[in-house]
Design a protein around this motif. Structure first.
Motif, PDB file in Angstrom:
ATOM      1  N   LEU A  87      -6.031  69.138  33.483  1.00  0.00           N
ATOM      2  CA  LEU A  87      -5.283  67.915  33.216  1.00  0.00           C
ATOM      3  C   LEU A  87      -6.185  66.768  32.781  1.00  0.00           C
ATOM      4  N   ALA A  88      -7.420  66.770  33.254  1.00  0.00           N
ATOM      5  CA  ALA A  88      -8.358  65.711  32.881  1.00  0.00           C
ATOM      6  C   ALA A  88      -8.621  65.701  31.379  1.00  0.00           C
ATOM      7  N   SER A  89      -8.350  66.816  30.730  1.00  0.00           N
ATOM      8  CA  SER A  89      -8.569  66.897  29.287  1.00  0.00           C
ATOM      9  C   SER A  89      -7.390  66.330  28.495  1.00  0.00           C
ATOM     10  N   LEU A  90      -6.264  66.038  29.167  1.00  0.00           N
ATOM     11  CA  LEU A  90      -5.083  65.528  28.479  1.00  0.00           C
ATOM     12  C   LEU A  90      -5.228  64.026  28.220  1.00  0.00           C
ATOM     13  N   LYS A  91      -4.999  63.624  26.991  1.00  0.00           N
ATOM     14  CA  LYS A  91      -5.040  62.206  26.643  1.00  0.00           C
ATOM     15  C   LYS A  91      -3.691  61.830  26.053  1.00  0.00           C
ATOM     16  N   HIS A  92      -2.919  61.091  26.816  1.00  0.00           N
ATOM     17  CA  HIS A  92      -1.599  60.660  26.342  1.00  0.00           C
ATOM     18  C   HIS A  92      -1.271  59.338  27.034  1.00  0.00           C
ATOM     19  N   VAL A 160       9.504  66.999  37.504  1.00  0.00           N
ATOM     20  CA  VAL A 160       9.983  65.796  36.834  1.00  0.00           C
ATOM     21  C   VAL A 160      11.208  65.278  37.584  1.00  0.00           C
ATOM     22  N   LYS A 161      11.184  63.998  37.915  1.00  0.00           N
ATOM     23  CA  LYS A 161      12.289  63.345  38.625  1.00  0.00           C
ATOM     24  C   LYS A 161      12.041  61.844  38.558  1.00  0.00           C
ATOM     25  N   PRO A 162      13.051  61.022  38.822  1.00  0.00           N
ATOM     26  CA  PRO A 162      12.845  59.571  38.760  1.00  0.00           C
ATOM     27  C   PRO A 162      11.687  59.095  39.639  1.00  0.00           C
ATOM     28  N   GLY A 163      11.507  59.712  40.803  1.00  0.00           N
ATOM     29  CA  GLY A 163      10.431  59.303  41.697  1.00  0.00           C
ATOM     30  C   GLY A 163       9.044  59.578  41.154  1.00  0.00           C
ATOM     31  N   ASN A 164       8.940  60.404  40.125  1.00  0.00           N
ATOM     32  CA  ASN A 164       7.653  60.694  39.502  1.00  0.00           C
ATOM     33  C   ASN A 164       7.497  60.025  38.142  1.00  0.00           C
ATOM     34  N   ILE A 165       8.312  58.993  37.911  1.00  0.00           N
ATOM     35  CA  ILE A 165       8.180  58.188  36.691  1.00  0.00           C
ATOM     36  C   ILE A 165       7.899  56.749  37.105  1.00  0.00           C
ATOM     37  N   HIS A 166       6.753  56.249  36.702  1.00  0.00           N
ATOM     38  CA  HIS A 166       6.306  54.897  37.036  1.00  0.00           C
ATOM     39  C   HIS A 166       6.552  54.008  35.824  1.00  0.00           C
ATOM     40  N   LEU A 167       7.155  52.845  36.034  1.00  0.00           N
ATOM     41  CA  LEU A 167       7.456  51.926  34.943  1.00  0.00           C
ATOM     42  C   LEU A 167       6.469  50.774  34.944  1.00  0.00           C
ATOM     43  N   ARG A 168       5.673  50.709  33.887  1.00  0.00           N
ATOM     44  CA  ARG A 168       4.737  49.601  33.730  1.00  0.00           C
ATOM     45  C   ARG A 168       5.424  48.434  33.021  1.00  0.00           C
ATOM     46  N   HIS A 169       4.678  47.401  32.695  1.00  0.00           N
ATOM     47  CA  HIS A 169       5.230  46.233  32.015  1.00  0.00           C
ATOM     48  C   HIS A 169       5.948  46.662  30.739  1.00  0.00           C
ATOM     49  N   GLY A 170       7.133  46.105  30.513  1.00  0.00           N
ATOM     50  CA  GLY A 170       7.906  46.468  29.343  1.00  0.00           C
ATOM     51  C   GLY A 170       8.585  47.817  29.468  1.00  0.00           C
ATOM     52  N   ASN A 171       8.683  48.312  30.694  1.00  0.00           N
ATOM     53  CA  ASN A 171       9.303  49.620  30.981  1.00  0.00           C
ATOM     54  C   ASN A 171       8.570  50.791  30.329  1.00  0.00           C
ATOM     55  N   MET A 172       7.279  50.615  30.073  1.00  0.00           N
ATOM     56  CA  MET A 172       6.495  51.720  29.528  1.00  0.00           C
ATOM     57  C   MET A 172       6.286  52.756  30.632  1.00  0.00           C
ATOM     58  N   PRO A 173       6.815  53.971  30.464  1.00  0.00           N
ATOM     59  CA  PRO A 173       6.770  54.951  31.559  1.00  0.00           C
ATOM     60  C   PRO A 173       5.423  55.661  31.669  1.00  0.00           C
ATOM     61  N   LEU A 174       5.150  56.091  32.856  1.00  0.00           N
ATOM     62  CA  LEU A 174       3.966  56.882  33.143  1.00  0.00           C
ATOM     63  C   LEU A 174       4.420  58.072  33.976  1.00  0.00           C
ATOM     64  N   LEU A 175       4.160  59.269  33.490  1.00  0.00           N
ATOM     65  CA  LEU A 175       4.555  60.486  34.199  1.00  0.00           C
ATOM     66  C   LEU A 175       3.532  60.780  35.285  1.00  0.00           C
ATOM     67  N   LEU A 176       4.013  60.858  36.534  1.00  0.00           N
ATOM     68  CA  LEU A 176       3.127  61.011  37.689  1.00  0.00           C
ATOM     69  C   LEU A 176       3.154  62.431  38.245  1.00  0.00           C
ATOM     70  N   ASP A 177       2.364  62.615  39.301  1.00  0.00           N
ATOM     71  CA  ASP A 177       2.305  63.844  40.100  1.00  0.00           C
ATOM     72  C   ASP A 177       1.937  65.051  39.249  1.00  0.00           C
ATOM     73  N   LEU A 178       0.879  64.869  38.469  1.00  0.00           N
ATOM     74  CA  LEU A 178       0.430  65.985  37.640  1.00  0.00           C
ATOM     75  C   LEU A 178      -0.267  67.060  38.462  1.00  0.00           C
ATOM     76  N   GLY A 179      -0.477  66.797  39.743  1.00  0.00           N
ATOM     77  CA  GLY A 179      -1.023  67.847  40.606  1.00  0.00           C
ATOM     78  C   GLY A 179      -0.058  69.004  40.768  1.00  0.00           C
ATOM     79  N   ALA A 180       1.212  68.794  40.411  1.00  0.00           N
ATOM     80  CA  ALA A 180       2.202  69.864  40.501  1.00  0.00           C
ATOM     81  C   ALA A 180       2.229  70.735  39.253  1.00  0.00           C
ATOM     82  N   VAL A 181       1.480  70.319  38.216  1.00  0.00           N
ATOM     83  CA  VAL A 181       1.517  71.037  36.942  1.00  0.00           C
ATOM     84  C   VAL A 181       0.980  72.453  37.093  1.00  0.00           C
ATOM     85  N   HIS A 182       1.633  73.385  36.401  1.00  0.00           N
ATOM     86  CA  HIS A 182       1.240  74.790  36.461  1.00  0.00           C
ATOM     87  C   HIS A 182       0.911  75.300  35.061  1.00  0.00           C
TER      88      HIS A 182
END
Length: 304
Positions: A87-92, A160-182
């Motif tokens: 995941l550390a190699s992902l840039k998005h 993926v669920k609302p609790g794993n989506i963080h909203l930054r300024h301007g409602n820019m989303p950030l997908l969280l909990d990438l430790g669950a990625v398989h």
């Protein structure tokens, strides 16, 4: 014996970081606010400590909750380390960045930036649904774009669920909990792993279930549905017995445009083969509607 899932106390030194306070718990981890001793910056640290499998001993090490869990804990820790490296190699711009990863206390720690903002799940609980079409697209188009990158890399998020989506300024989303990625190329393409009732499709509940990008698509559809009607959808195993989910095109036809309702119903199909097969397929279906003049007027009017 130490209490199971005991958090590290404030002031604890872990690597070059000092714990400020615990801020969340997941099924596989404990999450802390911390400061970087080298820079003084605040960071978020995720500690691998799976529920039921682990406890903390007197020296604050993460150890098996019982001897029967030793092998599972060791295997999970190894996979956590391997997956975070990938995941550390992902840039998005809409995927949380991995700043560092290290081993300590016989477990793994993932370090991420502390992004200011609000959690979509908490926001939904306050608003009780009814979020506008423009807001939904503003949040979920970038989320789908982030998931499309994961899917192209043969990875699935699986939580993926609302609790794993963080909203930054301007409602820019950030997908969280990438430790669950398989990663799908490591023989982990079967269900029976991470489960969130209402958002996990039926194939995720069973070891024999074939999970894939279509699994994340269901969770996106369920998350959008929650943004619309303010309640978590019926859990998939219950839907399989008696489906009480009224199609969005019927239940919400007076409140949302047809294209969005159809996309939600498509994504939440019980049969995996009847859903969009990856995030990009759903994204391609939604993108043309961003130029809809009606939506543009809604955005200018200050939606949500």
């Amino acid at each position: 014996m130490a209490a199971a899932r005991e958090t590290l106390p404030p002031g604890t030194q872990v690597g070059t970081y000092r714990i400020v306070k615990p801020i969340a718990k997941g099924g596989f981890s404990l999450i802390y606010l911390a400061t970087d001793d080298d820079t003084g910056e605040e960071v978020v640290i995720k500690e691998y400590m799976p529920k039921k499998l682990a406890r903390r001993d007197r020296d604050r090490r993460v150890v098996p909750a019982g001897i029967e869990y030793a092998e599972s804990l060791h295997h999970g820790r190894k996979l956590f380390f391997q997956e975070v490296k990938a995941l550390a190699s992902l840039k998005h711009p809409n995927i949380v960045r991995v700043l560092a990863f290290f081993l300590a206390n016989d477990t793994g720690y993932m370090v991420m930036p502390n992004e200011r903002g609000r959690n979509l799940g908490a926001y939904l609980r306050e608003r009780k649904g009814g979020l506008s079409t423009s807001f939904i697209l503003e949040v979920f188009i970038p989320v789908l774009d982030a998931l499309a990158l994961l899917h192209r890399r043969s990875m699935v998020h699986l939580d993926v669920k609302p609790g794993n989506i963080h909203l930054r300024h301007g409602n820019m989303p950030l997908l969280l909990d990438l430790g669950a990625v398989h990663p799908l190329n490591r023989g982990r393409s079967h269900g029976g792993q991470v489960i969130t009732a209402g958002y996990s499709p039926v194939e995720q509940y069973f070891r024999a279930g074939q999970v894939g990008p279509w699994t994340d698509v269901y969770a996106v559809g369920a998350s959008i549905r929650t943004c619309m009607d303010g309640r978590t959808p019926q859990p998939a195993p219950e839907r399989q017995k008696e489906d009480k989910v009224v199609p969005a095109v019927e239940a919400l036809k007076d409140r949302y445009p047809d294209f969005l309702l159809k996309a939600v119903d498509w994504s939440m199909s019980m049969e995996p083969e009847k859903r969009p097969q990856d995030a990009e397929e759903l994204l391609v279906a939604l993108l043309p509607h961003l130029d809809d003049p009606h939506l543009a007027r809604m955005r200018e009017g200050g939606a949500d």
